[in-house]
Design a protein around this motif. Structure first.
Motif, PDB file in Angstrom:
ATOM      1  N   GLY A  85       0.799  -1.223   0.000  1.00  0.00           N
ATOM      2  CA  GLY A  85       0.000   0.000   0.000  1.00  0.00           C
ATOM      3  C   GLY A  85       0.831   1.272   0.000  1.00  0.00           C
ATOM      4  O   GLY A  85       0.524   2.233  -0.710  1.00  0.00           O
ATOM      5  N   THR A  86       1.897   1.307   0.783  1.00  0.00           N
ATOM      6  CA  THR A  86       2.740   2.503   0.825  1.00  0.00           C
ATOM      7  C   THR A  86       3.402   2.744  -0.520  1.00  0.00           C
ATOM      8  O   THR A  86       3.466   3.882  -1.016  1.00  0.00           O
ATOM      9  CB  THR A  86       3.803   2.385   1.927  1.00  0.00           C
ATOM     10  OG1 THR A  86       3.157   2.261   3.195  1.00  0.00           O
ATOM     11  CG2 THR A  86       4.698   3.622   1.953  1.00  0.00           C
ATOM     12  N   LEU A  87       3.893   1.690  -1.149  1.00  0.00           N
ATOM     13  CA  LEU A  87       4.500   1.827  -2.470  1.00  0.00           C
ATOM     14  C   LEU A  87       3.478   2.332  -3.478  1.00  0.00           C
ATOM     15  O   LEU A  87       3.790   3.189  -4.317  1.00  0.00           O
ATOM     16  CB  LEU A  87       5.071   0.483  -2.916  1.00  0.00           C
ATOM     17  CG  LEU A  87       5.649   0.433  -4.337  1.00  0.00           C
ATOM     18  CD1 LEU A  87       6.786   1.439  -4.508  1.00  0.00           C
ATOM     19  CD2 LEU A  87       6.125  -0.978  -4.666  1.00  0.00           C
ATOM     20  N   ALA A  88       2.248   1.827  -3.421  1.00  0.00           N
ATOM     21  CA  ALA A  88       1.209   2.283  -4.346  1.00  0.00           C
ATOM     22  C   ALA A  88       0.971   3.774  -4.189  1.00  0.00           C
ATOM     23  O   ALA A  88       0.881   4.516  -5.177  1.00  0.00           O
ATOM     24  CB  ALA A  88      -0.085   1.506  -4.100  1.00  0.00           C
ATOM     25  N   ARG A  89       0.867   4.255  -2.951  1.00  0.00           N
ATOM     26  CA  ARG A  89       0.625   5.685  -2.735  1.00  0.00           C
ATOM     27  C   ARG A  89       1.786   6.536  -3.240  1.00  0.00           C
ATOM     28  O   ARG A  89       1.577   7.623  -3.792  1.00  0.00           O
ATOM     29  CB  ARG A  89       0.359   5.942  -1.255  1.00  0.00           C
ATOM     30  CG  ARG A  89      -0.982   5.392  -0.776  1.00  0.00           C
ATOM     31  CD  ARG A  89      -1.297   5.806   0.642  1.00  0.00           C
ATOM     32  NE  ARG A  89      -0.429   5.169   1.613  1.00  0.00           N
ATOM     33  CZ  ARG A  89      -0.663   3.981   2.161  1.00  0.00           C
ATOM     34  NH1 ARG A  89      -1.731   3.284   1.803  1.00  0.00           N
ATOM     35  NH2 ARG A  89       0.153   3.464   3.058  1.00  0.00           N
TER      36      ARG A  89
END
Length: 252
Positions: A98-102
């Protein structure tokens, strides 16, 4: 397996996938005489998404090659930057990234993300249907034949994950143009358009906004802007940008 013996060696970047006895130099593998080299490599733990050239006795062969007795096979990693032909470069990330996606969205990269664990078959099917590169640390998922394309994310640290993906695929960067929540496109908005979605303190303190065209989430230069600006600056400095985005003021 009970057939021809081959020698196989993995490039250093791929050795983490192999069992410990196969991580140094050439080792012997007994094949069944009918399986393809791609199948043999995957059976030893290395996803084909991470494999570049395959060399048999120094000559390049396809994954469909059936190794013969005495072959010495060298397995090389993908060449970076890696091209993904046939579609605009888009990504799909699993529930653990999720952090990478954001951060990819912050940089304007098209990055779909599943916030719930929908299972490997559904992720692979979505990758194929939408022609998205599947990003994951799940080796089993990356071995699924339904995937349109995939890549292993080598680090568990968001900073290194981002550098890994940007260095491997060299996507065009358009910072501050995507919604970090839903991946939609941002558009400029006046305060009246987003008024009902703002808290009282924000209404008093800011007058420049953007809004997601899909989920209608508002954005402004908020308390986290300096941290986000640093992420953008570092990425653009190292990997470049498709265009200088005028919306560097925006952060929710």
């Amino acid at each position: 397996m009970n057939g021809p013996e081959i020698g196989i060696s993995f490039a250093s970047a791929l050795r983490l996938f192999a069992a410990a006895p196969r991580r140094e130099g050439r080792t012997t593998v007994v094949t069944d005489g009918v399986s393809t080299l791609g199948h043999v490599v995957e059976s030893l733990g290395v996803p084909l998404t991470e494999v570049g050239r395959l060399l048999a006795d120094g000559r390049e062969v396809p994954v469909s090659y059936v190794p013969a007795a005495g072959d010495h096979v060298e397995v090389e990693p993908v060449t970076r930057p890696q091209s993904v032909p046939g579609a605009p470069l888009r990504f799909l990330l699993d529930v653990h990234l999720g952090t990478l996606a954001r951060r990819l969205r912050l940089l304007g990269v098209d990055a779909a993300y599943e916030s719930e664990d929908i299972g490997d078959p559904a992720l692979a099917a979505r990758s194929a249907a939408e022609r998205r590169v599947m990003l994951s640390r799940d080796r089993g998922l990356l071995r699924r034949r339904e995937l349109w394309a995939g890549a292993y994310v080598y680090s568990d640290q968001p900073d290194e994950q981002l550098r890994d993906v940007l260095g491997r695929f060299a996507p065009a960067l358009e910072p501050w143009t995507r919604c970090t929540a839903c991946n939609g496109r941002l558009r400029e908005a006046d305060r009246e358009a987003v008024w009902e979605k703002l808290e009282h303190g924000t209404r008093r303190s800011y007058d420049v906004f953007a809004q997601c065209a899909e989920c209608e989430r508002p954005y402004w230069r908020g308390a986290h802007h300096a941290r986000l600006e640093a992420i953008v600056r570092d990425a653009v400095t190292e990997f470049g940008a498709a265009q200088a985005a005028p919306h560097g003021r925006l952060a929710d």
